[in-house]
Write a protein that holds these residues in place. Structure first.
Motif, PDB file in Angstrom:
ATOM      1  N   TYR A 157       0.829  -1.211   0.000  1.00 39.11           N
ATOM      2  CA  TYR A 157       0.000   0.000   0.000  1.00 39.11           C
ATOM      3  C   TYR A 157       0.859   1.255   0.000  1.00 39.11           C
ATOM      4  N   ALA A 158       1.972   1.196   0.757  1.00 40.66           N
ATOM      5  CA  ALA A 158       2.820   2.372   0.911  1.00 40.66           C
ATOM      6  C   ALA A 158       3.805   2.541  -0.236  1.00 40.66           C
ATOM      7  N   GLY A 159       3.834   1.589  -1.178  1.00 44.83           N
ATOM      8  CA  GLY A 159       4.748   1.693  -2.316  1.00 44.83           C
ATOM      9  C   GLY A 159       6.144   1.195  -2.029  1.00 44.83           C
ATOM     10  N   GLU A 160       6.347   0.490  -0.913  1.00 48.35           N
ATOM     11  CA  GLU A 160       7.669  -0.010  -0.545  1.00 48.35           C
ATOM     12  C   GLU A 160       7.932  -1.406  -1.094  1.00 48.35           C
ATOM     13  N   LEU A 161       6.870  -2.149  -1.411  1.00 46.54           N
ATOM     14  CA  LEU A 161       6.982  -3.476  -2.001  1.00 46.54           C
ATOM     15  C   LEU A 161       6.005  -3.591  -3.165  1.00 46.54           C
TER      16      LEU A 161
END
Length: 295
Positions: free
Chosen positions: A282-286
């Motif tokens: 969701y946070a764009g880290e994975l």
């Protein structure tokens, strides 16, 4: 440390004493204590169980899922805190802002891993598994061609001979239902601990369902419940009765070892790894959710 699942199936009074769950019988005699910090799930399976508000608050502060059972002795409700992470509002922001294309891709990953785990289970018991590879290879974004349902038809046909999967059907449907309900509670607890709202799903969107995301995330974990049920049926035969021993066996799903992210972990720990990776998506880290592999 692996958190514990506590099951109570007799008339009892539960209260808090010295940061421990104290269990008393109706006459006031002490039956036992459990440290609150050691618990993850508390299963209440009797209509004559009373617990104090002080205890309930303490259970919620440790993000312990309190599960109540119905007249069929199946898990019916779960109580969780409103939030279980210090960055709750920040994490909700990312969850609420997740785009539809992202959610469709995450659902595709979820279905692929579910079918792969179903395929692995069929292979484990020397069942016909060849079509399953085609199904997960053909899964599209958002599972728009409904390969999940197609794979399920094959899976249930060969996993249990002469069996139809129904919510209230003959055994081993009852065992599957109990195991899935416990699994759902484990996943819901992990989602809250990761700062996510269980109600906002990737795929499931039923307005009457407060655990849509839990129902999404638990899909690749279902075959681990199925494996326990197959082993039980193979050793004991089918049963339409959820005895104390059967429920104790199925509650062990929380501590079953699973392979996730290249390591063997207890299922309850693996679920937390999954929900933490979902937040990072969701946070764009994975770009991918970390799901278990059935081996």
């Amino acid at each position: 440390m692996i958190k514990r699942t506590i099951y109570i199936g007799t008339p009892s009074y539960l209260k808090l004493k010295d940061q421990q769950l104290l269990v008393q019988d109706p006459n006031g005699s002490e039956k036992g204590t459990v440290a609150i910090e050691d618990m993850a799930l508390l299963v209440l399976d009797h209509y004559q169980i009373t617990l104090s508000t002080q205890l309930l608050n303490q259970l919620q502060s440790h993000c312990i899922a309190v599960i109540t059972c119905d007249s069929h002795h199946l898990p019916f409700g779960v109580t969780l805190p409103l939030y279980g992470h210090t960055e709750h509002s920040e994490r909700l922001k990312h969850q609420l802002e997740a785009s539809e294309p992202l959610k469709k891709q995450l659902w595709k990953q979820t279905i692929i891993q579910k079918i792969k785990n179903q395929e692995a289970l069929l292979n484990l018991y020397n069942r016909v598994a060849e079509p399953m590879e085609t199904y997960w290879e053909q899964t599209k974004s958002g599972d728009s061609t409904n390969t999940e349902a197609k794979a399920a038809q094959h899976y249930w046909k060969y996993l249990f001979p002469e069996f139809q999967r129904h919510r209230f059907g003959q055994g081993p449907n009852n065992l599957l239902n109990f195991g899935y309900a416990i699994l759902r509670s484990i996943v819901a607890r992990a989602l809250v601990s990761s700062g996510l709202l269980p109600v906002l799903g990737l795929f499931h969107k039923n307005k009457y369902n407060p655990y849509c995301l839990a129902d999404d995330v638990m899909e690749p974990y279902r075959p681990f419940v199925d494996k326990m049920v197959v082993n039980y049926v193979n050793n004991n035969g089918k049963t339409n009765e959820l005895t104390k021993d059967v429920k104790a066996y199925l509650l062990g799903i929380a501590t079953q070892d699973v392979l996730i992210d290249g390591m063997q972990r207890p299922l309850m720990v693996a679920v937390t790894t999954t929900t933490a990776s979902l937040y990072k998506c969701y946070a764009g880290e994975l770009r991918s959710i970390k799901y278990p592999e059935l081996d």
